[in-house]
Motif scaffolding. Sequence first.
Motif, PDB file in Angstrom:
ATOM      1  N   GLU A   1      -1.602  16.454 -26.600  1.00 49.17           N
ATOM      2  CA  GLU A   1      -1.362  15.155 -26.943  1.00 49.17           C
ATOM      3  C   GLU A   1      -1.335  15.035 -28.551  1.00 49.17           C
ATOM      4  O   GLU A   1      -1.109  14.154 -29.004  1.00 49.17           O
ATOM      5  CB  GLU A   1      -2.587  14.367 -26.330  1.00 49.17           C
ATOM      6  CG  GLU A   1      -2.385  13.808 -24.834  1.00 49.17           C
ATOM      7  CD  GLU A   1      -0.983  12.777 -24.830  1.00 49.17           C
ATOM      8  OE1 GLU A   1      -1.338  12.096 -25.460  1.00 49.17           O
ATOM      9  OE2 GLU A   1      -0.011  13.017 -23.968  1.00 49.17           O
ATOM     10  N   VAL A   2      -2.108  16.039 -28.974  1.00 48.19           N
ATOM     11  CA  VAL A   2      -2.286  15.910 -30.369  1.00 48.19           C
ATOM     12  C   VAL A   2      -1.034  15.972 -31.122  1.00 48.19           C
ATOM     13  O   VAL A   2      -0.883  15.199 -32.292  1.00 48.19           O
ATOM     14  CB  VAL A   2      -3.177  17.078 -31.092  1.00 48.19           C
ATOM     15  CG1 VAL A   2      -3.157  17.394 -32.242  1.00 48.19           C
ATOM     16  CG2 VAL A   2      -4.616  17.051 -30.587  1.00 48.19           C
ATOM     17  N   THR A   3       0.008  16.388 -30.585  1.00 48.36           N
ATOM     18  CA  THR A   3       1.242  16.517 -31.386  1.00 48.36           C
ATOM     19  C   THR A   3       1.767  15.159 -31.664  1.00 48.36           C
ATOM     20  O   THR A   3       2.347  14.519 -32.458  1.00 48.36           O
ATOM     21  CB  THR A   3       2.616  17.178 -30.537  1.00 48.36           C
ATOM     22  OG1 THR A   3       2.438  16.731 -29.203  1.00 48.36           O
ATOM     23  CG2 THR A   3       1.985  18.716 -30.718  1.00 48.36           C
ATOM     24  N   THR A   4       1.428  14.280 -30.626  1.00 47.34           N
ATOM     25  CA  THR A   4       1.848  12.739 -30.452  1.00 47.34           C
ATOM     26  C   THR A   4       1.116  12.017 -31.552  1.00 47.34           C
ATOM     27  O   THR A   4       1.830  11.332 -32.344  1.00 47.34           O
ATOM     28  CB  THR A   4       1.521  12.117 -29.291  1.00 47.34           C
ATOM     29  OG1 THR A   4       2.346  12.890 -28.118  1.00 47.34           O
ATOM     30  CG2 THR A   4       2.102  10.485 -29.167  1.00 47.34           C
ATOM     31  N   TRP A   5      -0.042  12.443 -31.718  1.00 51.85           N
ATOM     32  CA  TRP A   5      -1.052  11.708 -32.791  1.00 51.85           C
ATOM     33  C   TRP A   5      -0.434  12.303 -34.048  1.00 51.85           C
ATOM     34  O   TRP A   5      -0.413  11.580 -35.283  1.00 51.85           O
ATOM     35  CB  TRP A   5      -2.357  12.181 -32.664  1.00 51.85           C
ATOM     36  CG  TRP A   5      -2.874  11.249 -31.525  1.00 51.85           C
ATOM     37  CD1 TRP A   5      -2.962  11.663 -30.046  1.00 51.85           C
ATOM     38  CD2 TRP A   5      -3.457   9.939 -31.415  1.00 51.85           C
ATOM     39  NE1 TRP A   5      -3.363  10.570 -29.515  1.00 51.85           N
ATOM     40  CE2 TRP A   5      -3.768   9.612 -30.078  1.00 51.85           C
ATOM     41  CE3 TRP A   5      -3.695   9.113 -32.767  1.00 51.85           C
ATOM     42  CZ2 TRP A   5      -4.392   8.417 -29.971  1.00 51.85           C
ATOM     43  CZ3 TRP A   5      -4.341   7.999 -32.429  1.00 51.85           C
ATOM     44  CH2 TRP A   5      -4.629   7.729 -30.931  1.00 51.85           C
ATOM     45  N   HIS A   6      -0.045  13.324 -34.453  1.00 54.08           N
ATOM     46  CA  HIS A   6       0.308  13.927 -35.743  1.00 54.08           C
ATOM     47  C   HIS A   6       1.736  13.146 -35.969  1.00 54.08           C
ATOM     48  O   HIS A   6       2.058  12.802 -37.185  1.00 54.08           O
ATOM     49  CB  HIS A   6       0.853  15.584 -35.712  1.00 54.08           C
ATOM     50  CG  HIS A   6      -0.439  16.351 -35.666  1.00 54.08           C
ATOM     51  ND1 HIS A   6      -1.604  16.318 -36.353  1.00 54.08           N
ATOM     52  CD2 HIS A   6      -0.789  17.643 -34.905  1.00 54.08           C
ATOM     53  CE1 HIS A   6      -2.407  17.107 -36.108  1.00 54.08           C
ATOM     54  NE2 HIS A   6      -1.802  17.719 -35.544  1.00 54.08           N
ATOM     55  N   TYR A   7       2.499  12.910 -35.089  1.00 49.85           N
ATOM     56  CA  TYR A   7       3.761  12.309 -35.148  1.00 49.85           C
ATOM     57  C   TYR A   7       3.314  10.783 -35.768  1.00 49.85           C
ATOM     58  O   TYR A   7       4.013  10.532 -36.653  1.00 49.85           O
ATOM     59  CB  TYR A   7       4.609  12.221 -34.018  1.00 49.85           C
ATOM     60  CG  TYR A   7       5.904  11.482 -33.956  1.00 49.85           C
ATOM     61  CD1 TYR A   7       6.689  11.837 -34.790  1.00 49.85           C
ATOM     62  CD2 TYR A   7       6.048  10.379 -32.854  1.00 49.85           C
ATOM     63  CE1 TYR A   7       8.006  11.028 -34.752  1.00 49.85           C
ATOM     64  CE2 TYR A   7       7.222   9.719 -33.130  1.00 49.85           C
ATOM     65  CZ  TYR A   7       8.160  10.096 -33.732  1.00 49.85           C
ATOM     66  OH  TYR A   7       9.306   9.321 -33.909  1.00 49.85           O
TER      67      TYR A   7
ATOM     68  N   ILE B   1       9.015  12.991 -28.627  1.00 48.00           N
ATOM     69  CA  ILE B   1       8.215  13.425 -29.782  1.00 48.00           C
ATOM     70  C   ILE B   1       8.340  14.871 -30.118  1.00 48.00           C
ATOM     71  O   ILE B   1       8.752  15.665 -29.450  1.00 48.00           O
ATOM     72  CB  ILE B   1       6.897  13.396 -29.237  1.00 48.00           C
ATOM     73  CG1 ILE B   1       6.435  12.097 -28.477  1.00 48.00           C
ATOM     74  CG2 ILE B   1       5.780  13.905 -30.346  1.00 48.00           C
ATOM     75  CD1 ILE B   1       6.224  10.890 -29.253  1.00 48.00           C
ATOM     76  N   PRO B   2       8.739  15.029 -31.575  1.00 49.40           N
ATOM     77  CA  PRO B   2       8.940  16.211 -32.288  1.00 49.40           C
ATOM     78  C   PRO B   2       8.068  17.237 -31.579  1.00 49.40           C
ATOM     79  O   PRO B   2       6.846  17.026 -31.667  1.00 49.40           O
ATOM     80  CB  PRO B   2       9.070  16.062 -33.745  1.00 49.40           C
ATOM     81  CG  PRO B   2       9.117  14.308 -33.862  1.00 49.40           C
ATOM     82  CD  PRO B   2       8.390  13.846 -32.426  1.00 49.40           C
ATOM     83  N   SER B   3       8.613  18.516 -31.243  1.00 54.08           N
ATOM     84  CA  SER B   3       7.708  19.325 -30.681  1.00 54.08           C
ATOM     85  C   SER B   3       7.301  20.354 -31.537  1.00 54.08           C
ATOM     86  O   SER B   3       7.531  20.411 -32.857  1.00 54.08           O
ATOM     87  CB  SER B   3       8.578  20.137 -29.409  1.00 54.08           C
ATOM     88  OG  SER B   3       9.458  20.729 -30.030  1.00 54.08           O
ATOM     89  N   THR B   4       6.085  21.089 -31.173  1.00 54.09           N
ATOM     90  CA  THR B   4       5.602  21.909 -32.088  1.00 54.09           C
ATOM     91  C   THR B   4       6.223  23.030 -32.288  1.00 54.09           C
ATOM     92  O   THR B   4       7.194  23.474 -31.898  1.00 54.09           O
ATOM     93  CB  THR B   4       4.093  22.414 -31.489  1.00 54.09           C
ATOM     94  OG1 THR B   4       4.611  23.040 -30.120  1.00 54.09           O
ATOM     95  CG2 THR B   4       3.083  21.334 -31.510  1.00 54.09           C
ATOM     96  N   LYS B   5       6.069  23.952 -33.482  1.00 56.31           N
ATOM     97  CA  LYS B   5       6.788  24.941 -33.974  1.00 56.31           C
ATOM     98  C   LYS B   5       6.873  25.928 -32.860  1.00 56.31           C
ATOM     99  O   LYS B   5       5.742  26.262 -32.244  1.00 56.31           O
ATOM    100  CB  LYS B   5       5.908  25.437 -35.326  1.00 56.31           C
ATOM    101  CG  LYS B   5       6.883  25.911 -36.557  1.00 56.31           C
ATOM    102  CD  LYS B   5       5.968  26.404 -37.632  1.00 56.31           C
ATOM    103  CE  LYS B   5       6.416  27.541 -38.171  1.00 56.31           C
ATOM    104  NZ  LYS B   5       5.593  28.322 -39.219  1.00 56.31           N
TER     105      LYS B   5
END
Length: 418
Positions: free
Chosen positions: A14-20, A320-324
Motif C-alpha cells: 500500500e505504501v506505493t500508493t502513498w508515495h504516489y 498506481i505506478p508500480s515499484t522498481k
Amino acid sequence: MGIPRGTYDILPNEVTTWHYLEKTAREICARYAYEEVRTPIFEETSLYERGVGETTDIVEKEMYTFLDRKKRSLTLRPEGTAGVVRSFVENKMYGESLPVKLYYFGPMFRYERPQAGRYRQFHQFGVEVFGSDDPALDAEVISLGLAFYRSLGISGVQVGINNVGTPEIRAKYFEKLIEYFAPFEAELDQDAKSRLYRNPMRILDSKVKRTQEIAEGAPSILDSLDKASMENFERVQSYLQELQVPFQVNDRLVRGLDYYTQTAFEFMIEELGAQAGVIGGGGRYNGLVQELGGPEVSGIGFGIGLERVILALKEQNVAIPSTKPMDCFLVTMGEQAQHASVRLLGELRGAGLKAERDYLDRKMKAQFKAANRYKARYVAVLGDEELASGKIQVKQMETGEQKSIAMDQLVSYLLEGK
RNA sequence: GCGGUCGUGGUGAAGCGGUUAACACACCGGAUUGUGGCUCCGGCACUCGAGGGUUCGAAUCCCUUCGAUCGCCCCA
C-alpha cells in the motif's frame, strides 16, 4: 494485543500508493509555488479550543487530549490549519514577503467511530495561504486542489462553493433562520431542534425528510451578504471560470469549523456516497491569525482526506505506478558461493542496481522461484564452477537466454541491459 | 454516543448440534541432488476472536466481551 481501534497499518504494497499521492502533491505544490511546512503532531489543547471553535463537534467530543508529565494539556492534532497558523504566528512569517504559501502532509486524529473512509488516525494533504484577500487566491487554492485529483487520475470531482460572509453577517443570518424555523419547531427532528438556537445553519443540510422539506424554504445566506462579500463571491466565481474550474454554487454548504469566513468550498465525488464522498474541503479564515495572537492577516486553505482519495482511486480503478523491478537476483550454490555473493551483491548495489540474494539456504529451484517473485530481470548463478573459472552464469529471465560472463564484468553487463 | 451485519488456517471461504474441520489460492518440500514460470505428489487449523453457560456431545445453541464492517450524528 492488537492495533488500536480506528487505526490501520499501511503495509508495503500500500505504501506505493502513498508515495504516489505524496509525490503528486509535492509536484503540484511546487508548480503553484507552495512550500512544505512540518508542524508537530500534537499542540496545546487551547490552540484547538480557540482556533477550531469551542462548540464544534471536533472540540466538544472528538479530540485526543491528554496530560503530559507536567500536567500540560496537549491534543493530537484533529486538523491541520490551527497548527500551521500557530507556526505562522510564532515564527513571525507575516514579516516575510507576502503571501506565504504553505502545504503540509500528515496524520490527523479524531475520536470517532470508524466507518467507510473514516479513521481515528487519518491523513490529510492541505495548503494554507496567508497575507492576501485577493479572490484570485481563492480560485487558485480551489484549482490547486482540483489539479491534485486530476493529476492522480481521479475524474468526476465536483466543486461546491459558497460564501458564508463575516461573523457579523452570520449572526444576522442566524436570527433570520431562527425566525424562519421557529414556527416549525415541533415538526423538526431531535437533532435539528437542538441545533436551532446553537447553529441553525446546520439544519440546512439535514437528511431527515421532513426537516429537509422545511429547510427548502429557508432563507439563503447569499441574500444576507453585504455588498463587499457579494462582490468578493462574484469575483471568486469569475476567476474560477477563467481557470475553467467547473463549480456549483451551493448556498447550503456549511463547513464544520468555526473559523471560516467568506469563501467556503468542498470537493465531492458522487460514487463514494454521502459521507466519504466529501474528499476535501476548505475556505477562507480571515480572523484566525488574529485570534491566535498574530496581526490582522487573512488566510485561506483546504484539507484533503487521503484515505478518501484512495477510496476514489480504487473505485475508479486508477493504476498506481508500480515499484522498481529487481535488476538482478543472485543464486548461490554452496557455502563458498554464499560468501562470495556478499561482495558481488555489494558491488551491484553500489553501482545503483536493485539486487537481492537468498538468505534461507534454499535449493536452486526455490531460489529461482524467489527471483520470479521479485520480478528479477536477470538471475546470476554463482557456484563452485564459477568460482573456479571466474565466470558467472547470467540468465535473462524473460527470454531464458543465458550467458557466461567474467565476474568483474557483471556490473557493466547489467548496466548495459537496463 | 446510537443502530444493522459479521468474526473458521497466511488469504478467500465450506461446515450451522455428533465428533480425523471440506475445497481453492498462497507458502514449504519432493518428482528434476546446478536453473524459474507448466504438470504431478506430499506438508501446512490439537482448532473455529476471547470468556462463560446449555448439552452425553458445540465451530455449530444462549449470554457477556472484544474486534471488524456498514449506516446515523459529524466530518476528511
